[in-house]
Scaffold this motif. Structure first.
Motif, PDB file in Angstrom:
ATOM      1  N   LEU A 172      -9.331 139.784  28.292  1.00 48.16           N
ATOM      2  CA  LEU A 172     -10.632 139.936  27.981  1.00 48.16           C
ATOM      3  C   LEU A 172     -11.416 140.739  29.041  1.00 48.16           C
ATOM      4  O   LEU A 172     -12.350 141.504  28.835  1.00 48.16           O
ATOM      5  CB  LEU A 172     -11.501 138.600  27.632  1.00 48.16           C
ATOM      6  CG  LEU A 172     -10.723 137.949  26.231  1.00 48.16           C
ATOM      7  CD1 LEU A 172     -11.328 136.409  25.986  1.00 48.16           C
ATOM      8  CD2 LEU A 172     -11.274 138.847  24.985  1.00 48.16           C
TER       9      LEU A 172
ATOM     10  N   ASP B 115     -19.579 139.953  22.038  1.00 44.91           N
ATOM     11  CA  ASP B 115     -18.435 138.773  22.172  1.00 44.91           C
ATOM     12  C   ASP B 115     -17.276 138.898  21.309  1.00 44.91           C
ATOM     13  O   ASP B 115     -16.020 138.736  21.153  1.00 44.91           O
ATOM     14  CB  ASP B 115     -18.996 137.502  22.452  1.00 44.91           C
ATOM     15  CG  ASP B 115     -19.608 137.358  23.406  1.00 44.91           C
ATOM     16  OD1 ASP B 115     -19.440 138.119  24.611  1.00 44.91           O
ATOM     17  OD2 ASP B 115     -20.355 136.415  23.738  1.00 44.91           O
TER      18      ASP B 115
ATOM     19  N   GLU C  38     -13.286 139.889  21.840  1.00 46.38           N
ATOM     20  CA  GLU C  38     -12.312 139.391  21.349  1.00 46.38           C
ATOM     21  C   GLU C  38     -11.332 139.959  20.324  1.00 46.38           C
ATOM     22  O   GLU C  38     -10.133 139.811  20.264  1.00 46.38           O
ATOM     23  CB  GLU C  38     -12.826 137.830  20.844  1.00 46.38           C
ATOM     24  CG  GLU C  38     -11.843 136.910  20.589  1.00 46.38           C
ATOM     25  CD  GLU C  38     -12.314 135.426  20.326  1.00 46.38           C
ATOM     26  OE1 GLU C  38     -11.768 134.923  19.354  1.00 46.38           O
ATOM     27  OE2 GLU C  38     -13.039 135.110  20.892  1.00 46.38           O
TER      28      GLU C  38
ATOM     29  N   LYS D  40      -7.398 140.933  20.662  1.00 50.41           N
ATOM     30  CA  LYS D  40      -6.336 140.212  19.885  1.00 50.41           C
ATOM     31  C   LYS D  40      -5.473 141.415  19.293  1.00 50.41           C
ATOM     32  O   LYS D  40      -4.213 141.314  19.088  1.00 50.41           O
ATOM     33  CB  LYS D  40      -6.693 139.258  18.563  1.00 50.41           C
ATOM     34  CG  LYS D  40      -7.439 138.301  18.915  1.00 50.41           C
ATOM     35  CD  LYS D  40      -8.076 137.501  17.655  1.00 50.41           C
ATOM     36  CE  LYS D  40      -8.523 136.164  17.979  1.00 50.41           C
ATOM     37  NZ  LYS D  40      -9.179 135.550  17.048  1.00 50.41           N
TER      38      LYS D  40
END
Length: 106
Positions: free
Chosen positions: A15, A65, A69, A73
């Protein structure tokens, strides 16, 4: 935080790396992942409805955000680990390094 010359495979560091390289020159594969995730978020009625009820700045922060994320992933599913070296961000799969993004430092 700028991660320098380090290999990693954990999600939190991934991240941070994606955040650090957000303004970098992205390779086509990485750019496509970001665009796909952004499109998924833009067309998700549930997310868009939720964000409408928020302050504009908070809504943009939440969308950023979520994007960060979801990109992480997808990258995590594609690569075994990652590496930052000389202002370049690489994905590593089967010991093969693939450039994802590069910061142009002046």
């Amino acid at each position: 935080m700028f991660i320098r010359n380090n290999s990693f495979s954990d999600f939190e560091t991934l991240l941070e790396a994606i955040y650090d390289f957000d303004l970098g020159e992205h390779e086509l594969k990485f750019k496509s992942i970001i665009e796909s995730v952004s499109n998924d978020i833009d067309t998700n009625a549930e997310i868009q409805e939720y964000v409408k009820g928020m302050d504009a700045e908070d809504g943009l922060e939440l969308l950023d955000d979520i994007r960060l994320e979801q990109v992480a992933k997808r990258l995590e599913a594609m690569y075994d680990s990652f590496e930052i070296y000389s202002a370049c961000f690489y994905g590593i799969k089967n010991e093969q390094k693939e450039l994802l993004s590069e910061l142009i430092l002046q």
